[in-house]
Design a protein around this motif. Structure first.
Motif: not given
Length: 359
Positions: A240, A243, A348, A350
């Motif tokens: 990402d 992020k 993605g 976590e």
């Protein structure tokens, strides 16, 4: 007639004596402007401030450039702290001299406890037609700062060379100002750990010794960030980017909460010899690297959370070793969470986060 003349003379002599004693008493209670001139009108001209006490604590605050100060020629000074201090110097006001009956007692109390303050400014050697010539640094003011008054609404201060102490205050402040004249260098230091903007960062390496699979390195390349997993040395393509950009931007204002260097050496050694929670290395575009380590803060006794589950570590704060290992400090998860994202955060997945690791 003789009696009347004698009475007039007696009255005149009595009046003269009264006037003499009044004048004598007035001379004992008046004071010169220099004895009460604690305020520094032109703080912009201050180049250096020296403060010391009787227990060998001392600081030298030196102006490097407007708005930038250094303490003891080693560490940067906190801008909010020096700004407040200069404002205090500029606006110190005298409430009244210490009453005559209490002067000796106050002087005795100040002798071992007061902080000596020396002010250095840029001043001209002479002024001609309103112009200043041959500017140089000179010591312009020396005074002593004592404790607060009994009601905590004033501060005892004494000008060097005088034996008359005064009660001073800061207009608009309900309290005392003695704590602002600190000879402890820790009270002046900037608490910044990282202060790099994204454009100044070349790379960030984040290691998780307890979960090494979450460790990674980010290269901030001109064409965009590059993410590498440390355990495999594999470059990861799918992550990402938003992020990642937010992550790199988060290093601009990372500060610690407080110094803990005063803790017993055995306590500090016990912590820093344990497995670090995080190892963070930031390298700037000039090639300079800054590395810090964080450590769990163990909770005492049988600590439990709001659900009754065991809570071995503090969930709000942790220890950190900063400044090339010279300083042991306290940091907050609130500040550090944004720069301690695990690898899975960008992918993605976590799997863990810093709070969950504390359970």
């Amino acid at each position: 007639m003789m009696n009347k003349t004698r009475i007039i003379w007696i009255i005149a002599i009595a009046m003269a004596l009264v006037a003499f004693f009044l004048l004598l008493n007035q001379s004992k209670t008046t004071f010169s402007d220099t004895e009460k001139a604690f305020a520094v009108e032109d703080t912009a001209a201050i180049t250096k401030i020296f403060m010391a006490n009787r227990i060998d604590q001392q600081v030298t605050l030196q102006r490097l450039q407007p708005g930038t100060w250094q303490v003891n020629k080693e560490f940067m000074v906190s801008k909010p702290v020096i700004s407040m201090f200069l404002n205090t110097l500029k606006n110190i006001a005298v409430k009244e001299p210490v009453p005559t009956a209490a002067q000796n007692n106050i002087l005795k109390l100040m002798a071992p406890n007061a902080v000596k303050v020396e002010i250095y400014q840029t001043v001209p050697r002479f002024t001609l037609f309103g112009k200043k010539f041959l500017q140089h640094e000179a010591k312009t003011k020396v005074f002593y700062v004592g404790d607060a008054t009994r009601d905590n609404m004033g501060t005892y201060m004494l000008m060097e060379g005088s034996d008359l102490p005064f009660i001073t205050y800061l207009p608009g402040l309900r309290g005392f100002i003695s704590t602002r004249f600190s000879p402890r260098y820790e009270d002046w230091r900037d608490h910044s750990i990282f202060s790099q903007r994204m454009s100044e960062i070349a790379s960030v390496t984040l290691e998780f010794p307890e979960t090494p699979e979450q460790s990674y390195k980010v290269n901030n390349n001109p064409q965009g960030p590059e993410l590498i997993q440390l355990t495999t040395n594999q470059r990861l393509m799918a992550f990402d980017t938003l992020k990642m950009v937010s992550f790199l931007n988060s290093f601009s204002n990372i500060k610690y909460e407080a110094f803990l260097n005063y803790l017993p050496k055995a306590k500090i050694d016990s912590v820093i010899q344990s497995v670090p929670f995080h190892i963070i290395t930031v390298t700037d575009q000039a090639g300079k690297s800054t590395t810090i380590k964080t450590f769990h803060m163990r909770m005492g006794g049988e600590s439990v959370d709001e659900n009754g589950d065991p809570m071995p570590f503090d969930r709000d704060r942790m220890y950190a070793l900063v400044n090339e290992g010279k300083d042991f400090v306290l940091v907050q998860f609130f500040t550090f969470d944004k720069i301690t994202r695990p690898l899975g955060y960008f992918l993605g997945m976590e799997l863990t986060d810093t709070k969950n690791k504390l359970k």
